[in-house]
Design an enzyme around this catalytic site. Sequence first.
Site, short mmCIF file in Angstrom:
data_model
loop_
_atom_site.label_atom_id
_atom_site.label_comp_id
_atom_site.label_asym_id
_atom_site.label_seq_id
_atom_site.Cartn_x
_atom_site.Cartn_y
_atom_site.Cartn_z
N ARG A 1 5.87 -11.23 2.53
CA ARG A 1 4.76 -11.94 2.22
C ARG A 1 5.01 -13.11 1.45
O ARG A 1 4.03 -14.05 1.07
CB ARG A 1 3.57 -11.23 1.89
CG ARG A 1 3.33 -10.13 3.08
CD ARG A 1 1.94 -9.51 2.70
NE ARG A 1 1.56 -8.34 3.27
CZ ARG A 1 0.93 -7.22 3.01
NH1 ARG A 1 -0.15 -7.27 2.09
NH2 ARG A 1 0.81 -6.15 3.66
N GLU B 1 8.34 -0.24 -0.84
CA GLU B 1 8.07 -0.88 0.36
C GLU B 1 7.75 -2.45 -0.38
O GLU B 1 6.76 -2.61 -0.72
CB GLU B 1 7.03 -0.59 1.46
CG GLU B 1 6.97 -1.72 2.27
CD GLU B 1 5.29 -1.58 3.27
OE1 GLU B 1 5.00 -2.36 3.67
OE2 GLU B 1 4.86 -0.38 3.24
N LYS C 1 3.20 4.39 11.34
CA LYS C 1 2.45 3.89 10.06
C LYS C 1 0.74 3.72 10.96
O LYS C 1 0.49 3.17 12.01
CB LYS C 1 2.63 2.45 9.78
CG LYS C 1 1.82 1.73 8.76
CD LYS C 1 2.29 0.44 8.44
CE LYS C 1 1.55 -0.43 7.38
NZ LYS C 1 2.13 -1.62 7.13
#
Length: 214
Positions: A51, A47, A134
């Site tokens: 950001r 993943e 999640k």
Amino acid sequence: MTPAAASEKTMELCQLAPVIPVLVIENAAHARPLAEALVAGGLPVLEVTLRTPAALDAIREMAQVPGGIVGAGTLLTPADVDAAVAAGALFGVSPGATDRLLGACESAALPILPGAATATEAMRLLERGYRVQKFFPAEAAGGAKLLKALAAPLPQVRFCPTGGISLANAPSYLSLPNTVCVGGSWVAPKELMERGDWDAITALAAQAAALGTA
């Protein structure tokens, strides 16, 4: 892609290894050797969080690594979904879930691991058809104790806890019946990436992969 189909795909991915590395990549040149190191250590599902300015380029590079399955994390908007798919992401991860974001993923046929931190959030996602979610922010939201408490009333939901997960506390999550894997950044420390110590990252990945045999 329907939510049910998305959940089937994310379940398959989550079952490939006990840990999904959560990667914050600031230098796209690190992407390929990082992915190779993690895959070599037994963690194929990666993943890359959106950001940093280098994130999409990193996804493009990682998508070319044999054995790796790269996804985009921190999806917040439909624009993020479009950019992630264009970069080659095969799945998405979000800290939460909105109707617009879920709709964009469904339209783009991008399997998503949507975030939930409460019973109500998990129920809303389940109502839409998302059975694999999640759990974020795991430690701040109540940790393994909270996740364990959700197992009885929501047995049909499986979770990937992320947020504050480490080698030390990962086993407490992985032992729960409603945890399918965990997400963590400890397997790719910033200092090791900056030094280019890929062998050390492979060792950390192998240590994390071994959690699935404990």
